[in-house]
Design an enzyme around this catalytic site. Structure first.
Site, PDB file in Angstrom:
ATOM      1  N   LYS A 253      -7.491   9.809  24.010  1.00 32.00           N
ATOM      2  CA  LYS A 253      -7.206  10.277  25.366  1.00 32.00           C
ATOM      3  C   LYS A 253      -8.000   9.527  26.417  1.00 32.00           C
ATOM      4  O   LYS A 253      -7.604   9.431  27.561  1.00 32.00           O
ATOM      5  CB  LYS A 253      -7.508  11.780  25.480  1.00 32.00           C
ATOM      6  CG  LYS A 253      -6.388  12.645  24.947  1.00 32.00           C
ATOM      7  CD  LYS A 253      -6.675  14.119  25.117  1.00 32.00           C
ATOM      8  CE  LYS A 253      -7.181  14.720  23.820  1.00 32.00           C
ATOM      9  NZ  LYS A 253      -7.181  16.175  23.796  1.00 32.00           N
TER      10      LYS A 253
ATOM     11  N   LYS B 206      -8.559   3.681  17.461  1.00 33.62           N
ATOM     12  CA  LYS B 206      -7.752   4.895  17.323  1.00 33.62           C
ATOM     13  C   LYS B 206      -7.061   5.200  18.655  1.00 33.62           C
ATOM     14  O   LYS B 206      -7.567   4.825  19.724  1.00 33.62           O
ATOM     15  CB  LYS B 206      -8.615   6.080  16.870  1.00 33.62           C
ATOM     16  CG  LYS B 206      -9.577   6.588  17.923  1.00 33.62           C
ATOM     17  CD  LYS B 206     -10.152   7.970  17.568  1.00 33.62           C
ATOM     18  CE  LYS B 206     -11.142   8.380  18.666  1.00 33.62           C
ATOM     19  NZ  LYS B 206     -11.721   9.695  18.487  1.00 33.62           N
TER      20      LYS B 206
ATOM     21  N   LYS C  50     -19.861   6.829  22.938  1.00 34.49           N
ATOM     22  CA  LYS C  50     -19.692   7.472  24.239  1.00 34.49           C
ATOM     23  C   LYS C  50     -20.933   7.356  25.114  1.00 34.49           C
ATOM     24  O   LYS C  50     -20.823   7.264  26.334  1.00 34.49           O
ATOM     25  CB  LYS C  50     -19.310   8.952  24.066  1.00 34.49           C
ATOM     26  CG  LYS C  50     -17.883   9.140  23.595  1.00 34.49           C
ATOM     27  CD  LYS C  50     -17.407  10.558  23.851  1.00 34.49           C
ATOM     28  CE  LYS C  50     -16.000  10.770  23.334  1.00 34.49           C
ATOM     29  NZ  LYS C  50     -15.646  12.194  23.251  1.00 34.49           N
TER      30      LYS C  50
END
Ligand code: TYM
Length: 326
Positions: free
Chosen positions: A196, A193, A112
């Site tokens: 969102k 994966k 991230k």
């Protein structure tokens, strides 16, 4: 005392991965354990930039989805993290027991912070410490999550041990509980994966997607050039992800699914999986629609949950502060 704790970030509508990795177990565990807390972790969600209006709505939408999935405020405590400021207080204390290289090693930090072109925020860096505080604040013993949270839970466990060694035995070491479907993959990239934050709209099936959207997303799901339906997660990750989803929503095993799908090619099989997903979530979708119309009820549920969580958290936090010497 056995106590379940888990959390979900309010970042839009939860998806199939959230449900099959975590929420499904949450619903079970509110029956099986005498105490369960489920938190909408808004403090965690601002570790990456969020639009305030969108965040505010996401908190209510996530609450509505959890209730629609069967989370029952009579059987567990469902609450918004930021309404219980003790999370932040304990987060600070535990942060002082955590070393920087450990936090630097987390894969979510690496991924991230690389996406945010700058260095990544301090909040993003210390995120796993706050997560440890969430769990330990309630002296939780069982934490149902998906596989992507295992590394974070190891920190919570180590921090509990460290605190116990330094200040005296106080925290139980919380146990990580994985569902049989611990990792659902993106429909566009079966090596990644389902997430969102995926930029590709077709990669993620939201729990409240319409039947048309579900059909389309499964039709476009990436598989391979073999038309048979088999279950071989390492050799054939795409079709195996579909089998895993199909098994999870029907309650069958992947082997049963493969046996009953003999003779179907993957194109037709995608339609079968889509239909099973539509069936499974039809009641959730309609209940979500109903709850969304009743924002004042959702706010009341969160208000009551926060009061109950606060009642549990306050004395624990007070005792911790005393142990630390404050
Ligand atoms: P979050 O909001 O990313 O996800 C919520 C839950 O869904 C699981 N999950 C998945 N499981 C299987 N396959 C997937 N593709 C998938 N994507 C998500 C996650 O593992 C998680 O269980 N840091 C946490 C929130 C948190 C928390 C906590 C959890 C904060 N404090 C304390 C447990 C205990 C998170 O970001 O989850």
């Amino acid at each position: 005392l056995e106590r379940v704790f888990s959390g979900i970030q309010p970042t839009g509508i939860p998806h199939l991965g959230n449900y099959l990795g975590a929420i499904q177990n949450w619903v079970r565990f509110q029956e099986e354990y005498s105490s369960a807390l489920y938190s909408i972790v808004d403090l965690h969600s601002i570790t990456v930039p969020r639009e305030p209006k969108v965040l505010h709505q996401s908190i209510l939408d996530t609450t509505a989805v959890l209730l629609a999935c069967g989370i029952d405020p009579q059987k567990c405590i469902i609450f918004q993290q930021s309404k219980v400021p003790e999370h932040v207080e304990l987060g600070w204390i535990l942060g002082c027991l955590t070393n920087v290289p450990r936090l630097r090693s987390f894969s979510q930090w690496k991924v991230k912070s690389a996406i945010q072109k700058s260095e990544g925020s301090v909040g993003l860096f210390t995120y796993p410490v706050l997560q440890a505080a969430d769990i330990l604040l309630y002296k939780s013993t069982h934490v149902p999550v998906g596989e992507d949270q295992v590394q974070h839970l190891e920190l919570a466990q180590d921090t509990a041990r460290l605190f116990n060694k330094k200040y005296g035995v106080f925290f139980p070491v919380p146990q990580t509980i994985l569902n049989t479907t611990k990792k659902i993959k993106s429909l566009r990239d079966p090596m990644a994966k389902m997430s969102k934050s995926d930029a590709q709209a077709l990669a993620t099936v939201d729990i409240t997607d319409s039947p048309e959207e579900i059909v389309l997303k499964f039709r476009k799901a990436v598989t391979d050039f073999t038309s048979e339906v088999t279950y071989d997660p390492s050799g054939r990750p795409g079709v195996s992800n579909l089998v895993a989803i199909h098994a999870a929503v029907t309650g069958l095993s992947p082997e049963d699914i493969v046996r009953q799908s003999v003779g179907l090619d993957t194109a037709r099989y995608k339609g079968v999986v889509a239909e099973a997903v539509i069936q499974k979530f039809a009641p959730v979708r309609s209940e979500f629609g109903r709850l969304q119309e009743d924002q004042s009820y959702l706010k009341k549920v969160l208000q009551a949950g926060a009061e109950k969580a606060k009642e549990l958290a306050a004395p624990v936090c007070l005792e911790i502060k005393r142990m630390v010497g404050f």
